[in-house]
Design an enzyme around this catalytic site. Sequence first.
Site, mmCIF file in Angstrom:
data_model
loop_
_atom_site.group_PDB
_atom_site.id
_atom_site.type_symbol
_atom_site.label_atom_id
_atom_site.label_comp_id
_atom_site.label_asym_id
_atom_site.label_seq_id
_atom_site.Cartn_x
_atom_site.Cartn_y
_atom_site.Cartn_z
ATOM 1 N N SER A 95 -24.062 -17.062 8.336
ATOM 2 C CA SER A 95 -24.161 -16.993 9.789
ATOM 3 C C SER A 95 -24.673 -15.613 10.182
ATOM 4 O O SER A 95 -24.197 -14.592 9.659
ATOM 5 C CB SER A 95 -22.801 -17.257 10.428
ATOM 6 O OG SER A 95 -22.902 -17.251 11.829
ATOM 7 N N HIS A 109 -29.818 -15.534 16.702
ATOM 8 C CA HIS A 109 -28.736 -16.155 15.945
ATOM 9 C C HIS A 109 -29.334 -17.192 15.011
ATOM 10 O O HIS A 109 -30.306 -17.867 15.361
ATOM 11 C CB HIS A 109 -27.739 -16.832 16.891
ATOM 12 C CG HIS A 109 -26.871 -17.859 16.235
ATOM 13 N ND1 HIS A 109 -27.110 -19.217 16.353
ATOM 14 C CD2 HIS A 109 -25.787 -17.740 15.435
ATOM 15 C CE1 HIS A 109 -26.208 -19.880 15.666
ATOM 16 N NE2 HIS A 109 -25.383 -19.016 15.098
ATOM 17 N N ARG A 265 -11.275 -15.803 8.501
ATOM 18 C CA ARG A 265 -11.088 -14.368 8.710
ATOM 19 C C ARG A 265 -11.607 -13.976 10.093
ATOM 20 O O ARG A 265 -12.806 -14.055 10.373
ATOM 21 C CB ARG A 265 -11.832 -13.586 7.628
ATOM 22 C CG ARG A 265 -11.626 -12.079 7.686
ATOM 23 C CD ARG A 265 -12.258 -11.422 6.476
ATOM 24 N NE ARG A 265 -11.998 -9.999 6.435
ATOM 25 C CZ ARG A 265 -12.885 -9.070 6.816
ATOM 26 N NH1 ARG A 265 -14.065 -9.440 7.276
ATOM 27 N NH2 ARG A 265 -12.587 -7.795 6.725
#
Length: 311
Positions: A95, A109, A265
Amino acid sequence: MERDKLEQAKTFLVDYQARLCSRLESLEASDSTFRSDPWKRAEGGGGISKVLEGGETFEKAGVNYSHVMGNKLPPSATASRPQLAGRPFHATGVSIVIHPRNPYVPTSHANVRFFIAPAQKPSEEDIWWVGGGLDLTPYYGFEEDCISWHQHAQAACQPFGDHLYPKFKAWCDDYFFLKHRNEPRGIGGLFFDDFDEGGFENSFDLIQNVANKYSEAYAEIVSRRSKTPYGEREREFQLYRRGRYVEFNLVWDRGTHFGLQSNGRTESILMSLPPAVEWKYNYQPEAGSPEAELYEQFLKPTDWLANKPIA
């Protein structure tokens, strides 16, 4: 479980993370570099977060690799496949979110990912799919950038069928839309999920192509715009528009929801957030200004390959 598929995906993704970080560092005007932060997940798996902060070109850039596993798919992953509720899973992906310092360089993105839900009974089969995409969030619009971005997006899909680019573009326009603001996040690109068309090799080739085309497309725009002079007005507008990015990622983004629901996380999940942002009450851009032009000409449904609005 079909380990060879999972291992192929992981090998590509780790290599791609390294290659993309090197390319971004070559575009960074300062001596800032990515720091690598390996991490482990108590429930299984882990990843490597790579973050560049405080650069002259990139105020914050995050490229996160993860491979997580669990005994039960979270709700965000089974929304379109309710028959998989309760199955164990492996999810691996990269990502990327890049927040430039110069307001004339768009935020970008991208994400590519592979999921597999192993069979639990002899009568069942392993179920796998890929997903991903790329999208662009400009603060000041340039037709040249929008057109080139979508040309690369089309090229990423073209080898796999003429039907995919229009399908994935429409999906992206629909997905990256702030319903509570009634406006798109940016000028779109590609978005797809739950994809297994043509078998594993075809699907795996698609996400590799999308990842590589993202690198090319964004590097071109950064090279064109990163030295454009700007002042306090442009910076203030950039910080205001970044607020929309935060709102989407926290309220609507399925990837954020998946990460939080699967006890991922937090630092890596929220690396997508910009380092500085502002909200202004009931802001309205000045009529005829470049800021108003963003809303009037660029944050509209547009066929960027033909450069004309979609009725």
